[in-house]
Design a protein around this motif. Structure first.
Motif, PDB file in Angstrom:
ATOM      1  N   GLY A 124       0.779  -1.272  -0.173  1.00  0.00           N
ATOM      2  CA  GLY A 124       0.045  -0.004   0.014  1.00  0.00           C
ATOM      3  C   GLY A 124       0.784   0.997  -0.010  1.00  0.00           C
ATOM      4  N   LEU A 125       0.323   2.591  -0.068  1.00  0.00           N
ATOM      5  CA  LEU A 125       0.877   3.640  -0.014  1.00  0.00           C
ATOM      6  C   LEU A 125       0.910   4.514   1.284  1.00  0.00           C
ATOM      7  CD1 LEU A 125       2.731   5.898  -1.488  1.00  0.00           C
ATOM      8  CD2 LEU A 125       0.364   6.872  -2.245  1.00  0.00           C
ATOM      9  N   TYR A 126       1.806   4.175   2.141  1.00  0.00           N
ATOM     10  CA  TYR A 126       1.854   5.061   3.269  1.00  0.00           C
ATOM     11  C   TYR A 126       2.222   6.590   3.022  1.00  0.00           C
ATOM     12  CZ  TYR A 126       2.311   0.494   5.626  1.00  0.00           C
ATOM     13  OH  TYR A 126       2.073  -0.893   6.144  1.00  0.00           O
ATOM     14  N   TYR A 127       1.405   7.539   3.494  1.00  0.00           N
ATOM     15  CA  TYR A 127       1.841   8.878   3.110  1.00  0.00           C
ATOM     16  C   TYR A 127       1.450   9.931   4.110  1.00  0.00           C
ATOM     17  CZ  TYR A 127      -3.273   9.394   2.035  1.00  0.00           C
ATOM     18  OH  TYR A 127      -4.707   9.503   2.179  1.00  0.00           O
ATOM     19  N   ARG A 128       2.047  10.742   4.180  1.00  0.00           N
ATOM     20  CA  ARG A 128       2.010  11.973   5.140  1.00  0.00           C
ATOM     21  C   ARG A 128       0.861  12.907   4.786  1.00  0.00           C
ATOM     22  NH1 ARG A 128       6.195  14.013   8.739  1.00  0.00           N
ATOM     23  NH2 ARG A 128       4.860  15.735   8.815  1.00  0.00           N
ATOM     24  N   SER A 129      -0.261  12.600   5.254  1.00  0.00           N
ATOM     25  CA  SER A 129      -1.762  13.319   4.980  1.00  0.00           C
ATOM     26  C   SER A 129      -1.630  14.864   5.133  1.00  0.00           C
ATOM     27  CB  SER A 129      -2.866  12.647   5.631  1.00  0.00           C
ATOM     28  OG  SER A 129      -2.549  12.334   6.956  1.00  0.00           O
ATOM     29  N   ASP A 130      -0.721  15.148   6.048  1.00  0.00           N
ATOM     30  CA  ASP A 130      -0.891  16.544   6.514  1.00  0.00           C
ATOM     31  C   ASP A 130       0.211  17.393   5.421  1.00  0.00           C
ATOM     32  OD1 ASP A 130       1.427  15.199   7.508  1.00  0.00           O
ATOM     33  OD2 ASP A 130       1.916  16.942   8.581  1.00  0.00           O
ATOM     34  N   VAL A 131       1.228  16.688   4.973  1.00  0.00           N
ATOM     35  CA  VAL A 131       1.868  17.371   3.876  1.00  0.00           C
ATOM     36  C   VAL A 131       1.090  17.130   2.428  1.00  0.00           C
ATOM     37  CG1 VAL A 131       4.212  17.224   2.420  1.00  0.00           C
ATOM     38  CG2 VAL A 131       4.078  16.652   4.957  1.00  0.00           C
ATOM     39  N   PHE A 132       0.568  16.154   2.258  1.00  0.00           N
ATOM     40  CA  PHE A 132      -0.314  16.050   1.113  1.00  0.00           C
ATOM     41  C   PHE A 132      -1.462  17.311   1.073  1.00  0.00           C
ATOM     42  CE2 PHE A 132      -0.008  11.939  -1.200  1.00  0.00           C
ATOM     43  CZ  PHE A 132       1.470  11.555  -0.881  1.00  0.00           C
ATOM     44  N   ALA A 133      -1.929  17.460   2.247  1.00  0.00           N
ATOM     45  CA  ALA A 133      -2.964  18.563   2.213  1.00  0.00           C
ATOM     46  C   ALA A 133      -2.373  19.983   2.123  1.00  0.00           C
ATOM     47  CB  ALA A 133      -3.803  18.525   3.539  1.00  0.00           C
ATOM     48  N   GLU A 134      -1.094  20.206   2.548  1.00  0.00           N
ATOM     49  CA  GLU A 134      -0.405  21.329   2.370  1.00  0.00           C
ATOM     50  C   GLU A 134      -0.349  21.475   0.919  1.00  0.00           C
ATOM     51  OE1 GLU A 134       4.013  23.226   3.304  1.00  0.00           O
ATOM     52  OE2 GLU A 134       3.236  21.596   4.683  1.00  0.00           O
ATOM     53  N   ALA A 135      -0.133  20.376   0.023  1.00  0.00           N
ATOM     54  CA  ALA A 135       0.385  20.524  -1.328  1.00  0.00           C
ATOM     55  C   ALA A 135      -1.273  20.563  -1.944  1.00  0.00           C
ATOM     56  CB  ALA A 135       0.989  19.431  -1.760  1.00  0.00           C
ATOM     57  N   GLY A 136      -2.263  20.471  -1.445  1.00  0.00           N
ATOM     58  CA  GLY A 136      -3.596  20.559  -2.073  1.00  0.00           C
ATOM     59  C   GLY A 136      -3.989  19.135  -2.617  1.00  0.00           C
ATOM     60  N   ILE A 137      -3.542  18.077  -1.750  1.00  0.00           N
ATOM     61  CA  ILE A 137      -3.858  16.893  -2.218  1.00  0.00           C
ATOM     62  C   ILE A 137      -4.631  16.254  -0.946  1.00  0.00           C
ATOM     63  CG2 ILE A 137      -3.075  14.667  -2.912  1.00  0.00           C
ATOM     64  CD1 ILE A 137      -0.352  15.922  -3.364  1.00  0.00           C
ATOM     65  N   THR A 138      -5.969  15.833  -1.277  1.00  0.00           N
ATOM     66  CA  THR A 138      -6.845  15.511  -0.183  1.00  0.00           C
ATOM     67  C   THR A 138      -7.088  14.063  -0.108  1.00  0.00           C
ATOM     68  OG1 THR A 138      -8.650  15.716  -1.939  1.00  0.00           O
ATOM     69  CG2 THR A 138      -8.169  17.706  -0.456  1.00  0.00           C
ATOM     70  N   GLU A 139      -6.510  13.225  -1.073  1.00  0.00           N
ATOM     71  CA  GLU A 139      -6.942  11.777  -0.777  1.00  0.00           C
ATOM     72  C   GLU A 139      -5.635  10.987  -1.517  1.00  0.00           C
ATOM     73  OE1 GLU A 139     -10.498  10.923  -2.592  1.00  0.00           O
ATOM     74  OE2 GLU A 139      -9.748  11.367  -4.766  1.00  0.00           O
ATOM     75  N   ALA A 140      -5.339   9.683  -1.445  1.00  0.00           N
ATOM     76  CA  ALA A 140      -4.221   9.197  -2.037  1.00  0.00           C
ATOM     77  C   ALA A 140      -4.348   9.026  -3.433  1.00  0.00           C
ATOM     78  CB  ALA A 140      -4.314   7.591  -1.414  1.00  0.00           C
ATOM     79  N   PRO A 141      -3.381   9.267  -4.070  1.00  0.00           N
ATOM     80  CA  PRO A 141      -3.213   9.240  -5.806  1.00  0.00           C
ATOM     81  C   PRO A 141      -4.017   7.766  -6.088  1.00  0.00           C
ATOM     82  CG  PRO A 141      -1.244   9.860  -4.871  1.00  0.00           C
ATOM     83  CD  PRO A 141      -1.865   9.454  -3.539  1.00  0.00           C
ATOM     84  N   ALA A 142      -5.047   7.791  -7.067  1.00  0.00           N
ATOM     85  CA  ALA A 142      -5.476   6.564  -7.677  1.00  0.00           C
ATOM     86  C   ALA A 142      -4.796   5.982  -8.629  1.00  0.00           C
ATOM     87  CB  ALA A 142      -7.145   6.986  -7.680  1.00  0.00           C
ATOM     88  N   THR A 143      -4.286   6.784  -9.492  1.00  0.00           N
ATOM     89  CA  THR A 143      -3.779   6.105 -10.693  1.00  0.00           C
ATOM     90  C   THR A 143      -1.960   6.527 -10.663  1.00  0.00           C
ATOM     91  OG1 THR A 143      -3.880   8.301 -12.193  1.00  0.00           O
ATOM     92  CG2 THR A 143      -5.393   6.512 -12.025  1.00  0.00           C
ATOM     93  N   TRP A 144      -1.399   6.317 -11.508  1.00  0.00           N
ATOM     94  CA  TRP A 144       0.046   6.885 -11.610  1.00  0.00           C
ATOM     95  C   TRP A 144       0.153   8.111 -12.269  1.00  0.00           C
ATOM     96  CZ3 TRP A 144       3.681   4.618  -8.523  1.00  0.00           C
ATOM     97  CH2 TRP A 144       3.580   3.389  -8.228  1.00  0.00           C
ATOM     98  N   ASP A 145      -0.454   8.349 -13.050  1.00  0.00           N
ATOM     99  CA  ASP A 145      -0.698   9.888 -13.465  1.00  0.00           C
ATOM    100  C   ASP A 145      -0.959  10.810 -12.010  1.00  0.00           C
ATOM    101  OD1 ASP A 145      -0.206   9.083 -15.884  1.00  0.00           O
ATOM    102  OD2 ASP A 145      -2.336   9.249 -16.455  1.00  0.00           O
TER     103      ASP A 145
END
Length: 439
Positions: free
Chosen positions: A149-170
């Motif tokens: 699976g993909l472990y990710y820093r949700s706080d950093v992703f949110a800072e970057a404007g990403i609200t959920e785990a990337p669904a595709t490689w794009d």
């Protein structure tokens, strides 16, 4: 003895040249009970497994198990197991990775336990029992795997404007660009040329398998179009400085994870403990998602190094009791719950909802912001590729992969050329060992 199991779904086929060494009569059934309890030796590297072994010993008067802790890997435990089999003094039960099963079969080191376990293996998930079954014969009891699976820093992703785990490689590429823009020393992930299992997991998830059996020969397709597409993708991330080329699980990598300079990791289900234990101050800031997909309509996952099984080594004086212990260890719910809680990996039984430590893990869920991450890995396990098959000489495969990818990264050579070189080396290695390779 138990009746033989029905034809197993997800079984592996092996060329006759590989299985010839293991077509031998099963050992005789156990000695009469009045001769006293049978003592088995069990070689394993799994942390905390002693608790499950102690529980087995408490519940069984006729079989007792002595634990022997060994070093994992080809140069440690596996080498000792194979040499002990050759010397005629093997342990009874041993921990062997799914990726090593064909190599052990090639060396005639495994007992066929089909007639000892019968239909009781039906409790295991199709793909995990399939990993220990060859030509409809069972050579091991699956214990655990590492669905990725993909472990990710949700706080950093949110800072970057990403609200959920990337669904595709794009989506992952877009996330990499966004994360990189948040800080000059921050990367979405590391590209880890030191991890053969990680690179194999990426290839497994990408599509076409590297090894398949065609008649009495192996088809080797390491440089297949799906793998080359995956290599070109990561080459782009490297060239655009969107990932950090770095050995994972190194001191530098741990420091970057702790400091939020590396903010995601594609790894197995067991990796939650590594993150929790090494970056405790980041509690509540992590989430887990499925691996990004190449084709959302046909989701596909992978398992880090496959997983591992408990096998009965060839020459065991008590193969029936050894098979009984291995089956109990990995199907008894109290035992499986202990193994899961202690980080052995994703359990092999199909009914994971019956495992107490899967249903309630407050320390784990709290660290991941209240998320029940086991739901993600249950889904990932269902998506693990059924067509991926490990070859004999997997140690040569791993060494070739590490050599060629590291050399490509250092020299700036395209990763696609590294995989083509691994293809050539593996065909040569297998041919030199007398293993038939299809044209």
């Amino acid at each position: 003895m138990s009746t033989p199991p029905r034809r197993l779904r997800g079984r592996r086929l092996l060329p006759l040249a590989v299985t010839a060494a293991v077509i031998a009569p099963l050992a005789a059934c156990s000695a009469p009970a009045d001769e006293g309890p049978v003592t088995l030796t069990f070689q394993t590297w799994v942390p905390g497994i002693d608790q499950a072994v102690d529980l087995f010993n408490e519940q069984h008067d006729d079989i007792q198990v002595e634990l022997q802790t060994i070093v994992s890997g080809a140069e440690g435990g596996y080498a000792k197991m194979l040499s002990d089999v050759q010397a005629g003094n093997p342990a009874d039960v041993a921990q062997v990775g799914y990726d090593q099963m064909p190599t052990f079969l090639l060396n005639g080191a495994l007992e066929d336990i089909t007639d000892y376990v019968g239909d009781e293996v039906d409790v295991f998930s199709d793909w995990q029992i399939g990993a220990t079954t060859f030509n409809d014969r069972v050579y091991g009891i699956p214990q655990a795997a590492g669905p990725m699976g993909l472990y990710y820093r949700s706080d950093v992703f949110a800072e970057a404007g990403i609200t959920e785990a990337p669904a595709t490689w794009d989506d992952f590429y877009a996330a990499a660009v966004a994360v990189r823009a948040t800080a000059p020393d921050r990367y979405i992930a590391a590209f880890a040329p030191n991890q053969a299992a990680w690179m194999e997991g990426l290839a497994e998830q990408a599509g076409e398998p590297w090894f398949q059996v065609e008649g009495d020969a192996w088809k080797v397709a390491i440089d297949n179009p799906d793998t080359l597409r995956m290599a070109e993708y990561w080459q782009r991330l490297i060239d655009e400085d969107l990932v950090k080329v770095q050995a994972d699980l190194s001191s530098e990598w741990f420091a970057d994870v702790q400091a939020g300079r590396i903010v995601s990791w594609m790894s197995g289900s067991w990796a939650d403990a590594i993150i929790r234990n090494n970056a405790p101050e980041t509690s509540g800031q992590w989430s887990v998602g499925l691996m990004p997909q190449w084709d959302e309509a046909n989701p596909r996952s992978a398992s880090w190094s496959g997983g591992s099984a408990n096998v009965v080594l060839k020459g065991s004086a008590h193969p029936e009791q050894a098979a009984e212990f291995a089956l109990w260890l990995n199907s008894n719910l109290d035992s499986v719950s202990l193994l899961t809680e202690n980080g052995a990996g994703w359990p092999a039984i199909a009914d994971v909802d019956s495992i107490p430590s899967i249903q309630s893990a407050p320390e784990v869920f709290e660290f991941f912001g209240g998320q029940d991450i086991w739901d993600v890995f249950a889904e990932s396990s269902e998506q693990v590729a059924r067509d991926w098959q490990w070859p004999p000489l997997v140690d040569a495969l791993n060494a070739s992969l590490l050599d060629e990818v590291a050399a490509a990264v250092e020299s700036g050579t395209p990763l696609t050329e590294a995989y083509a070189a691994v293809q050539e080396r593996m065909v040569a290695e297998m041919t030199a060992k007398g293993i038939s390779v299809a044209d």
